[in-house]
Write an enzyme that holds these catalytic residues in place. Structure first.
Site, mmCIF file in Angstrom:
data_model
loop_
_atom_site.group_PDB
_atom_site.id
_atom_site.type_symbol
_atom_site.label_atom_id
_atom_site.label_comp_id
_atom_site.label_asym_id
_atom_site.label_seq_id
_atom_site.Cartn_x
_atom_site.Cartn_y
_atom_site.Cartn_z
ATOM 1 N N SER A 18 42.545 46.553 32.617
ATOM 2 C CA SER A 18 42.678 45.038 32.638
ATOM 3 C C SER A 18 41.590 44.495 33.775
ATOM 4 O O SER A 18 41.471 43.287 33.522
ATOM 5 C CB SER A 18 44.096 45.154 32.984
ATOM 6 O OG SER A 18 44.355 45.354 34.209
ATOM 7 N N SER A 22 38.434 59.982 40.520
ATOM 8 C CA SER A 22 39.070 60.281 41.870
ATOM 9 C C SER A 22 38.343 59.532 43.198
ATOM 10 O O SER A 22 37.757 58.486 42.680
ATOM 11 C CB SER A 22 38.853 61.529 42.088
ATOM 12 O OG SER A 22 39.432 62.143 43.335
ATOM 13 N N LYS A 77 44.453 61.757 45.133
ATOM 14 C CA LYS A 77 43.305 61.815 44.578
ATOM 15 C C LYS A 77 42.691 63.412 45.038
ATOM 16 O O LYS A 77 41.704 64.070 43.987
ATOM 17 C CB LYS A 77 42.155 60.935 45.096
ATOM 18 C CG LYS A 77 42.676 59.290 44.782
ATOM 19 C CD LYS A 77 42.464 59.287 43.312
ATOM 20 C CE LYS A 77 42.385 57.889 42.893
ATOM 21 N NZ LYS A 77 42.336 57.727 41.386
#
Length: 227
Positions: free
Chosen positions: A10, A129, A150
């Site tokens: 988005s 990541s 991450k």
């Protein structure tokens, strides 16, 4: 024409990826909890789905789109969706940790499990990541939830590459440095990153299309700054 799934489409890097692949005439399924802005762009060959990657009860939305839009074939999955929380460890609630891990780790697990049945030995899963997840890299106070999630994503990528090395798809992870996105601005107001979302999207798009020819189970550090 490749069939490409992008999460977190988005805004930021995900949005720019959808634009790029549309221009290149690839077919895209773009996922976000709210795709209204993306839909308003009316991009060619881009199907927008309002979907929360952490909610298994919504998986049928993606599966139906893969069957109807992609004709049961996924070439590339880009797990780009991410959640960043910037607060001291002592004030970061367990609920915040869970929310960050839900998006950055468990959401990736969920989307990957949904896409795998439609992928083959030439397909490519690209996980996004952060340099903060790299062992030995510079760490920043306030990012205990984000950077540790991450790091988990990096290890997960290596494990999946090993598990699927005989059959495919290929799994690789890009550890990004600072990129000028809304997420970065919210976490670090006023900070100016050296790379724009558009620039990073160009790199990721090219890697997603070609990287599986040369890499599997690899961590590529994508940062223009040192250390």
């Amino acid at each position: 024409m490749k069939h490409i799934i992008i999460t977190g489409a988005s805004k930021g890097i995900g949005l720019e990826l959808a634009k790029l692949f549309s221009i290149q005439n690839h077919k895209v399924i773009a996922l976000s909890r709210n795709t209204s802005h993306l839909k308003s762009l009316s991009l060619d060959n881009v199907t927008c789905l309002d979907l929360d990657i952490t909610k298994e009860e919504q998986n049928n939305i993606l599966n139906n789109a893969i069957k109807n839009v992609f004709n049961n074939r996924v070439d590339i999955l880009i797990n780009n969706a991410g959640l960043l929380a910037n607060s001291s460890f002592n004030t970061t609630s367990l609920d915040t940790f869970k929310s960050v891990y839900n998006t950055n780790v468990y959401g990736v697990v969920n989307m990957t499990q949904q896409a795998l049945p439609y992928m083959n030995n030439k397909s490519h899963v690209v996980n996004i990541s952060s340099m903060g997840g790299i062992q030995g890299s510079m760490k920043f106070a306030g990012l205990s939830a984000y950077s540790s999630s991450k790091g988990a994503l990096i290890t997960l990528t290596e494990l999946l590459a090993e598990e699927y090395k005989e059959t495919g798809p290929s799994f690789n992870v890009l550890a990004l440095g600072a990129v000028q996105t809304e997420m970065l601005e919210q976490a670090f107001p006023g900070f100016q990153a050296p790379v724009t979302a558009e620039e990073m999207a160009e790199y990721i798009a090219n890697f997603a299309l070609t990287g599986q020819q040369f890499y599997n189970g690899k961590i590529l550090q994508v940062s223009s700054t040192t250390p």
